[in-house]
Design a protein around this motif. Sequence first.
Motif: not given
Length: 391
Positions: A163-164, A294-297, A309-312, A338-339
């Motif tokens: 998970c993140s 913003g969401a990170w994971g 690592m990505h972000r939206c 996973g995020s």
Amino acid sequence: MRSLRGPWRPLLAAGLTTALALGLTACDGDTPAGGPRPAAGGKETGDHGGAGAEDLAGRLEEYGIDADRWKEGAWKDWSRDDWLREAGDFVNPVIKGLWKPGRMRDAEDPGRTVTTKDTAAGRGGSDPAPRAVPAEREKTPYHDHAAPVGKVFFDAPTGPMVCSATVVKDPRNPGRSNLVWTAGHCVHAGKEGGWYRNIAFVPSYNDLGKDAAGLAAAAPHESAPYGIWWADWAATSNEWIGQGAGSGGGGAPYDYAVLHVRPESGARSLEETVGNALEVDFRAPGTERLGTLGAWGYPAGPPYDGLLMHRCADRPGRLSPAPGQPSMYRIGCTMTGGSSGGGWFRRDGGKTLLVSNTSIGPADNTWLAGPQLGRQAERLLDMMSRQYGGS
């Protein structure tokens, strides 16, 4: 597509159920992944008392628990299997060397816990589904751009999972937090099961953003630049434990958790080691007041592999998963399983605040939903700070 440039960059600048994790140091060995591990000096099963029991007594006393009275003293005769079967508390012994780089790479996303039936979006109180926002890769090195973000690794009955999560501030221990915010379904299976095992947090995992081949040849500090941090206490909501399900279920609006962690080696706090921690905003503001979130994971379900690592970023709407339940925030985002547990952030007065975490999303991976964090979530963090934060 809205990016996290401008004021978002960098992130670095910017009723409760608790669980006891008795941090024994276990021996390395050839135990299959996810299986029981021996306490120091013990056997796989049938290890009664001995060094393991002494270590347990020491840890209980360290947390102010009368070792002779806890579980009416029966724990002294428990085997390792008894611990996993009988203890109502979360047992998470430190197993040095368990989360080796290869095992981290092989951990899978808990996909069933981040997807839900699309029909949930059509119920009353939900805003129209947002357009899909393609996830962007975070810049490297991660420790310069999103140091508080990392990965949670744990063992489920089906094997190692990911998970993140986010390092968050401890209100009673400023500058020295050992608290991590994630999703409830990243620590407990909900009504379908119990606590997961071998839960560990790795901030800024794969710091340089290497691919699988590059990470296989990387030095340990490149996959875990700040080390491995084991959860010795955990807390999630009673609603998640009682109602949470693979599709979110009735526990989805309460799908959050807090971990108290300790380093596998070393003595500094997590916040001191990472260099930052984020404040949690428990005001649960309405979507019209939030602006862009913003969401990170670390998405691990296809087409992602969990290594990067990505972000939206998107303006949130409302999602009502079931009648009579609190609504959730929802944003367009293509991140996958996973995020889960990754933080959702907003900028307020020059500060970056955590306002939610990834909980559920549809099968086509076009949006994510996260719980609104109100007074109940605040009590959870406060309890973890009050009881365990200084340890």
